[in-house]
Design a protein around this motif. Structure first.
Motif, short mmCIF file in Angstrom:
data_model
loop_
_atom_site.label_atom_id
_atom_site.label_comp_id
_atom_site.label_asym_id
_atom_site.label_seq_id
_atom_site.Cartn_x
_atom_site.Cartn_y
_atom_site.Cartn_z
N LYS A 73 0.99 -1.19 0.21
CA LYS A 73 0.09 -0.24 -0.27
C LYS A 73 0.86 1.18 0.14
O LYS A 73 0.50 1.88 -0.98
N LYS A 74 2.20 1.26 0.56
CA LYS A 74 2.91 2.66 0.81
C LYS A 74 3.87 2.19 -0.74
O LYS A 74 3.83 3.82 -0.25
N ASN A 75 3.76 1.58 -1.17
CA ASN A 75 4.42 2.12 -2.36
C ASN A 75 3.34 1.47 -3.56
O ASN A 75 4.16 2.04 -5.19
N ASN A 76 2.58 1.67 -3.77
CA ASN A 76 1.74 1.29 -4.56
C ASN A 76 1.80 1.16 -5.48
O ASN A 76 1.61 0.30 -6.36
N VAL A 77 1.45 -1.00 -4.46
CA VAL A 77 1.78 -1.59 -5.71
C VAL A 77 0.72 -1.99 -6.39
O VAL A 77 -0.38 -2.45 -4.98
N ILE A 78 -0.08 -2.85 -6.74
CA ILE A 78 -1.42 -3.38 -8.03
C ILE A 78 -0.91 -4.46 -6.91
O ILE A 78 0.04 -4.81 -7.21
N ALA A 79 -2.29 -4.94 -6.33
CA ALA A 79 -1.90 -6.41 -6.12
C ALA A 79 -2.80 -7.25 -7.56
O ALA A 79 -4.33 -6.99 -7.61
N VAL A 80 -2.45 -7.91 -8.10
CA VAL A 80 -3.09 -8.58 -9.61
C VAL A 80 -3.68 -10.18 -8.46
O VAL A 80 -2.83 -10.45 -8.06
N LEU A 81 -4.30 -10.65 -8.75
CA LEU A 81 -5.01 -11.48 -8.35
C LEU A 81 -5.71 -12.70 -9.26
O LEU A 81 -6.76 -11.95 -10.31
N LEU A 82 -5.28 -13.76 -9.42
CA LEU A 82 -5.80 -15.10 -10.65
C LEU A 82 -6.52 -15.78 -10.03
O LEU A 82 -5.75 -16.94 -10.17
N PRO A 83 -8.00 -16.21 -10.30
CA PRO A 83 -8.20 -17.51 -9.74
C PRO A 83 -8.17 -18.35 -9.93
O PRO A 83 -8.83 -19.33 -10.42
N GLY A 84 -8.51 -18.32 -11.48
CA GLY A 84 -8.28 -19.15 -12.60
C GLY A 84 -7.11 -20.08 -11.76
O GLY A 84 -7.44 -21.38 -11.76
N THR A 85 -5.81 -19.94 -11.44
CA THR A 85 -5.01 -20.79 -11.16
C THR A 85 -5.39 -20.79 -9.47
O THR A 85 -5.49 -22.67 -9.33
N THR A 86 -6.23 -20.63 -9.04
CA THR A 86 -6.38 -20.47 -7.85
C THR A 86 -7.91 -22.45 -7.60
O THR A 86 -7.80 -23.36 -6.95
N MET A 87 -8.20 -22.09 -8.70
CA MET A 87 -9.27 -23.30 -8.96
C MET A 87 -8.51 -24.12 -9.62
O MET A 87 -8.44 -25.44 -8.71
#
Ligand code: NIG
Ligand code: FE
Length: 405
Positions: A272-286
């Motif tokens: 958060k402090k460094n403005n890093v985007i959280a990229v989520l990949l739910p296809g992989t979780t499945m």
């Protein structure tokens, strides 16, 4: 050249914090860029081409900020092994997984890889993706990593009016069998990164940061070198185990950290402090049958920007269809539909540093738009697995439309 898209039941502009819906809206496009959004469809513009949306949804094209689309071979054997209870880590450690794809990709010629990737891109376009990121990482030696990056470059050129392609260098994807890890890292730092940067073959550098692959210290070393050579850091962080990836993402000021099933609280704060985007990949979780999902509530509370990608690759996710990824974001990760659609458009653009040009329907942005064959956006996850895309428009030009019935 002026083009007008009329009669959108819902225009999802994605401006503001929500979907920015304009009902019965029109979009005026000049020379490939969006010039005006109008809240009705009863107007005429001289010398313009009209695209009638016929009371369907019009929205920005999908942006897939995370794929490994250039590869040879398949891994259905590994899929069955997982059904029988083997884990991703066990398969990789026994010489399978990524290393199986590396063997097939090393054997393939540039031409073969191009053909395979091109037919995959054609499919992506039909499903509404107008910008895609592609990582190298199935070469794992200088010649083969450069070969993959050259294929990506050729794909960029061959498709420049159809789909935007962004290239990421990811030799730090696994340690190849013929070299020790310290020597491989040396090779990446001393030989590969300078060559990739010099030939301008990639914009980003990614690392598979896991304790059993490249640990936090290794990852930091590689990414800081990449940064010195002008490559922007990204990380596969905390996907399989908690490995300090989110912290490193903050420390190196990466543009994004991806997967994030097991990030520490400290790591999320550093992001958060460094403005890093959280990229989520739910296809992989499945695909990996993981019971773990990312700590979405914590991410929301911290105000992290959440993007969605497909992670399309032959091992852990053969899904490239962004509408399916949106549905999985909602069904597996408990995202709201607004979060998931923003994740696959404007926030995915942010994960590629392209949010000034694409991701919303806004004056001045590229007219990368899709028309869906439904009157309401809620059909996207509801009609799971059905391709609702009727028309794909890239920089104002129709690049795909469903053949007439
Ligand atoms: O994002 N984790 C590393 N990379 C891919 C998997 C690649 C592969 O297994 O071939 C991922 O899951
Ligand atoms: Fe990946």
């Amino acid at each position: 050249m002026t083009t007008v898209i009329k009669n959108a039941s819902q225009l999802l502009t994605l401006t503001g914090k929500n979907l920015g819906i304009v009902e019965n809206g029109s979009v005026i496009i000049n020379d490939g860029k969006i010039s005006t959004i109008i809240q009705n469809s009863k107007f005429k513009i001289q010398n313009s081409k009209t695209i009638d949306a016929h009371n369907c949804v019009v929205m920005p094209g999908f942006i897939d900020c995370h794929t490994h689309l250039v590869f040879a071979g398949t891994r259905e054997n590994e899929f069955s092994m997982r059904l029988e209870g083997k884990t991703y880590k066990q398969i990789l450690k026994s010489g399978g997984g990524i290393l199986q794809t590396v063997r097939a990709t090393r054997q393939a010629s540039e031409r073969e890889l191009f053909k395979l990737a091109q037919s995959r891109l054609d499919q992506l376009i039909k499903w509404g993706t107008t910008t895609v990121e592609i990582k190298s990482g199935y070469g794992l030696d200088t010649a083969n990593e450069l070969k993959i990056l050259r294929v990506i470059k050729k794909l960029q050129k061959a498709n420049q009016n159809r789909i935007t392609i962004i290239s990421t260098f990811m030799a730090a994807h696994a340690v190849p069998p013929d070299i020790t890890k310290p020597n491989y890292i040396k090779k990446i730092i001393k030989e590969m990164i300078p060559k990739v940067a010099h030939a301008k073959l990639a914009q980003f550098c990614d690392v598979f940061c896991e304790n059993f692959v490249f640990n936090a210290t290794d990852s930091k070393k590689i990414l800081l070198t990449a940064k010195k050579f002008g490559l922007i850091p990204k990380l596969h962080a905390d996907e399989i185990e908690s490995s300090g990836g989110a912290e490193i993402a903050g420390q190196v000021k990466a543009i994004s950290a991806e997967h994030l099933l097991y990030p520490s609280d400290k790591g999320l704060k550093a992001m958060k402090k460094n403005n890093v985007i959280a990229v989520l990949l739910p296809g992989t979780t499945m695909f990996l049958k993981s019971k773990q999902i990312p700590p979405i509530d914590k991410m929301r509370k911290l105000g992290l920007t959440i993007a969605l990608g497909s992670d399309y690759n032959p091992g852990t996710c053969m899904i490239y269809q962004m509408p399916i990824i949106i549905a999985l974001g909602c069904l597996l990760y408990n995202l709201s539909l607004t979060e998931a659609i923003r994740g696959a458009t404007i926030n995915s653009a942010k994960a590629l540093g392209l949010d000034k040009n694409i991701g919303t329907i806004q004056k001045g942005k590229d007219a990368d738009l899709i028309i869906l064959d439904v009157p309401d956006f809620r059909h996207i996850p509801y009609q799971f697995g059905k391709n609702l895309v009727k028309t794909v428009i890239k920089k104002g030009k129709v690049v795909y439309s469903v053949p007439a019935k």
